[in-house]
Design a protein around this motif. Structure first.
Motif, PDB file in Angstrom:
ATOM      1  N   PHE A 108      29.195 -19.010  33.209  1.00  0.00           N
ATOM      2  CA  PHE A 108      30.477 -18.148  32.642  1.00  0.00           C
ATOM      3  C   PHE A 108      30.246 -16.769  32.121  1.00  0.00           C
ATOM      4  N   LEU A 109      30.924 -16.015  31.236  1.00  0.00           N
ATOM      5  CA  LEU A 109      30.589 -14.741  31.006  1.00  0.00           C
ATOM      6  C   LEU A 109      31.321 -15.365  29.291  1.00  0.00           C
ATOM      7  N   ARG A 110      31.055 -15.477  28.397  1.00  0.00           N
ATOM      8  CA  ARG A 110      31.770 -16.358  27.408  1.00  0.00           C
ATOM      9  C   ARG A 110      32.237 -15.447  25.794  1.00  0.00           C
ATOM     10  N   VAL A 111      33.759 -14.702  25.863  1.00  0.00           N
ATOM     11  CA  VAL A 111      33.824 -13.641  24.229  1.00  0.00           C
ATOM     12  C   VAL A 111      33.824 -14.770  23.111  1.00  0.00           C
ATOM     13  N   TRP A 112      33.421 -14.038  22.427  1.00  0.00           N
ATOM     14  CA  TRP A 112      33.519 -15.403  20.864  1.00  0.00           C
ATOM     15  C   TRP A 112      34.030 -13.738  20.089  1.00  0.00           C
ATOM     16  N   GLN A 113      34.358 -14.121  18.838  1.00  0.00           N
ATOM     17  CA  GLN A 113      35.208 -13.687  17.828  1.00  0.00           C
ATOM     18  C   GLN A 113      34.571 -14.137  16.600  1.00  0.00           C
ATOM     19  N   ALA A 114      34.126 -13.014  15.410  1.00  0.00           N
ATOM     20  CA  ALA A 114      34.390 -13.253  14.190  1.00  0.00           C
ATOM     21  C   ALA A 114      35.829 -12.580  13.360  1.00  0.00           C
ATOM     22  N   LYS A 115      36.636 -12.897  13.526  1.00  0.00           N
ATOM     23  CA  LYS A 115      37.964 -12.526  13.740  1.00  0.00           C
ATOM     24  C   LYS A 115      38.177 -12.343  11.664  1.00  0.00           C
ATOM     25  N   GLY A 116      38.196 -10.912  11.574  1.00  0.00           N
ATOM     26  CA  GLY A 116      38.754 -11.027  10.487  1.00  0.00           C
ATOM     27  C   GLY A 116      37.702 -10.330   9.545  1.00  0.00           C
ATOM     28  N   SER A 117      35.941 -10.730  10.138  1.00  0.00           N
ATOM     29  CA  SER A 117      35.210 -10.653   9.438  1.00  0.00           C
ATOM     30  C   SER A 117      34.367  -9.087   9.291  1.00  0.00           C
ATOM     31  N   ASP A 118      34.112  -8.403   8.218  1.00  0.00           N
ATOM     32  CA  ASP A 118      32.886  -6.811   8.111  1.00  0.00           C
ATOM     33  C   ASP A 118      32.223  -7.645   8.419  1.00  0.00           C
ATOM     34  N   ALA A 119      31.412  -8.010   8.549  1.00  0.00           N
ATOM     35  CA  ALA A 119      30.299  -8.041   9.309  1.00  0.00           C
ATOM     36  C   ALA A 119      29.804  -7.171  10.215  1.00  0.00           C
ATOM     37  N   SER A 120      28.383  -6.294  10.650  1.00  0.00           N
ATOM     38  CA  SER A 120      28.360  -5.499  11.287  1.00  0.00           C
ATOM     39  C   SER A 120      27.983  -6.568  13.422  1.00  0.00           C
ATOM     40  N   ALA A 121      28.542  -5.807  14.082  1.00  0.00           N
ATOM     41  CA  ALA A 121      27.905  -6.587  15.856  1.00  0.00           C
ATOM     42  C   ALA A 121      26.723  -6.936  15.535  1.00  0.00           C
ATOM     43  N   HIS A 169      21.026 -13.633  27.686  1.00  0.00           N
ATOM     44  CA  HIS A 169      21.829 -12.348  27.102  1.00  0.00           C
ATOM     45  C   HIS A 169      22.437 -12.087  26.761  1.00  0.00           C
ATOM     46  N   ALA A 170      22.901 -11.799  25.474  1.00  0.00           N
ATOM     47  CA  ALA A 170      24.841 -11.357  24.846  1.00  0.00           C
ATOM     48  C   ALA A 170      24.707 -10.189  23.793  1.00  0.00           C
ATOM     49  N   PHE A 171      25.855  -9.788  24.028  1.00  0.00           N
ATOM     50  CA  PHE A 171      25.904  -7.871  23.111  1.00  0.00           C
ATOM     51  C   PHE A 171      27.047  -8.430  22.570  1.00  0.00           C
ATOM     52  N   ALA A 172      26.828  -7.653  21.240  1.00  0.00           N
ATOM     53  CA  ALA A 172      27.661  -7.224  20.173  1.00  0.00           C
ATOM     54  C   ALA A 172      28.955  -6.554  20.460  1.00  0.00           C
ATOM     55  N   VAL A 173      29.966  -6.069  19.321  1.00  0.00           N
ATOM     56  CA  VAL A 173      30.576  -4.571  19.439  1.00  0.00           C
ATOM     57  C   VAL A 173      30.853  -4.593  17.996  1.00  0.00           C
ATOM     58  N   ALA A 174      31.575  -3.612  17.134  1.00  0.00           N
ATOM     59  CA  ALA A 174      32.423  -4.449  16.203  1.00  0.00           C
ATOM     60  C   ALA A 174      33.638  -3.265  16.377  1.00  0.00           C
ATOM     61  N   THR A 175      34.668  -4.170  15.829  1.00  0.00           N
ATOM     62  CA  THR A 175      35.923  -3.281  15.689  1.00  0.00           C
ATOM     63  C   THR A 175      36.587  -4.039  14.733  1.00  0.00           C
ATOM     64  N   PRO A 176      37.976  -3.101  14.819  1.00  0.00           N
ATOM     65  CA  PRO A 176      38.804  -2.859  13.485  1.00  0.00           C
ATOM     66  C   PRO A 176      38.767  -4.298  13.205  1.00  0.00           C
ATOM     67  N   LYS A 177      39.296  -5.755  14.049  1.00  0.00           N
ATOM     68  CA  LYS A 177      39.546  -6.952  14.274  1.00  0.00           C
ATOM     69  C   LYS A 177      38.002  -7.645  13.783  1.00  0.00           C
ATOM     70  N   GLY A 178      36.955  -7.095  13.324  1.00  0.00           N
ATOM     71  CA  GLY A 178      35.827  -8.343  13.283  1.00  0.00           C
ATOM     72  C   GLY A 178      34.903  -8.060  14.795  1.00  0.00           C
ATOM     73  N   PRO A 179      33.645  -8.544  14.346  1.00  0.00           N
ATOM     74  CA  PRO A 179      32.690  -8.322  16.017  1.00  0.00           C
ATOM     75  C   PRO A 179      32.849  -9.107  16.874  1.00  0.00           C
ATOM     76  N   VAL A 180      32.316  -8.639  18.153  1.00  0.00           N
ATOM     77  CA  VAL A 180      32.481  -9.075  19.330  1.00  0.00           C
ATOM     78  C   VAL A 180      31.642  -9.704  19.879  1.00  0.00           C
ATOM     79  N   VAL A 181      31.364 -11.025  20.541  1.00  0.00           N
ATOM     80  CA  VAL A 181      30.079 -10.539  21.392  1.00  0.00           C
ATOM     81  C   VAL A 181      30.759 -12.034  22.143  1.00  0.00           C
ATOM     82  N   VAL A 182      29.722 -10.820  23.334  1.00  0.00           N
ATOM     83  CA  VAL A 182      29.868 -11.595  25.274  1.00  0.00           C
ATOM     84  C   VAL A 182      28.383 -12.221  25.563  1.00  0.00           C
ATOM     85  N   GLY A 183      28.541 -13.211  25.772  1.00  0.00           N
ATOM     86  CA  GLY A 183      27.258 -13.761  25.989  1.00  0.00           C
ATOM     87  C   GLY A 183      27.037 -14.914  28.100  1.00  0.00           C
ATOM     88  N   LEU A 184      26.239 -14.730  28.250  1.00  0.00           N
ATOM     89  CA  LEU A 184      26.118 -15.249  29.682  1.00  0.00           C
ATOM     90  C   LEU A 184      25.303 -16.510  29.515  1.00  0.00           C
TER      91      LEU A 184
END
Length: 209
Positions: A108-121, A169-184
């Motif tokens: 799988f590719l799985r998408v994870w989110q820290a909703k509302g978090s102001d943490a960096s990616a 392998h995983a990558f992360a980006v910052a969004t206005p709704k909190g950081p998003v992580v995509v992992g393999l």
């Protein structure tokens, strides 16, 4: 049962049933620079669609391209459910699962989110990696994709089933709704290697919104 235990059992359950842009030097998580080495060539994956927007299977703060025949499905778990812990890894919660089985792969590719978090990616990714199953040999790298800063982690985790370390392998980006992580996630080293083009396609095409 903890999330680490469950993720360690994922291979058993599954068995039963070129990035473009500017990059910085990788580091090992403690500020030390990792030695440069030639990365193995990864063949390009054929695009089969896009996930993240309305009607795409998962509505997310980001969008990215999917490899052909990979199928996304939104993950929704009642926070009061006894299974809620299984959808968390460190500071992030699973929001989407993109299945490789229709494409003939086990993973799988799985998408994870820290909703509302102001943490960096970077912080979200560090927490995600740290909560994985015995992570080691961790390297972080920041790259730029279409003007968007993307933080990537490559590392190993321990598979109790196979009694060996496996690449992760995983990558992360910052969004206005909190950081998003995509992992393999894959069953074994062969599957992970075969699915890496799909991961690279997602990484090189990721956009906020």
């Amino acid at each position: 049962m903890t999330l680490r235990t469950v993720r360690g059992l994922v291979p058993a359950l599954l068995a039963a049933a070129v990035l473009t842009g500017c990059s910085s030097e990788p580091d090992t998580g403690d500020g030390a620079k990792a030695g440069k080495s030639a990365a193995p060539a990864v063949k390009a994956a054929a695009k089969g669609g896009t996930v993240g927007g309305a009607g795409s299977g998962c509505e997310l703060p980001v969008t990215f391209d999917l490899a052909k025949d990979w199928k996304p499905k939104a993950v929704e778990i009642d926070p009061d459910s006894e299974f809620a812990e299984l959808a968390k890894q460190g500071p992030v919660t699973m929001a989407c699962e993109i299945d490789a089985k229709p494409a003939g792969r086990i993973g799988f590719l799985r998408v994870w989110q820290a909703k509302g978090s102001d943490a960096s990616a970077r912080k979200a990714l560090e927490g995600f990696v740290g909560a994985d199953n015995q992570p080691s040999k961790i390297t972080y790298q920041q790259v730029t994709v279409g003007g968007l800063a993307v933080t990537e982690a490559t590392y190993t985790t321990y598979s109790a089933l196979l009694e060996e370390d496996m690449r992760a392998h995983a990558f992360a980006v910052a969004t206005p709704k909190g950081p998003v992580v995509v992992g393999l996630d894959g069953m074994d080293e062969v599957e992970i290697g075969d699915m890496l083009p799909a991961y690279e396609l997602a990484k090189k095409s990721v956009r906020v919104g």
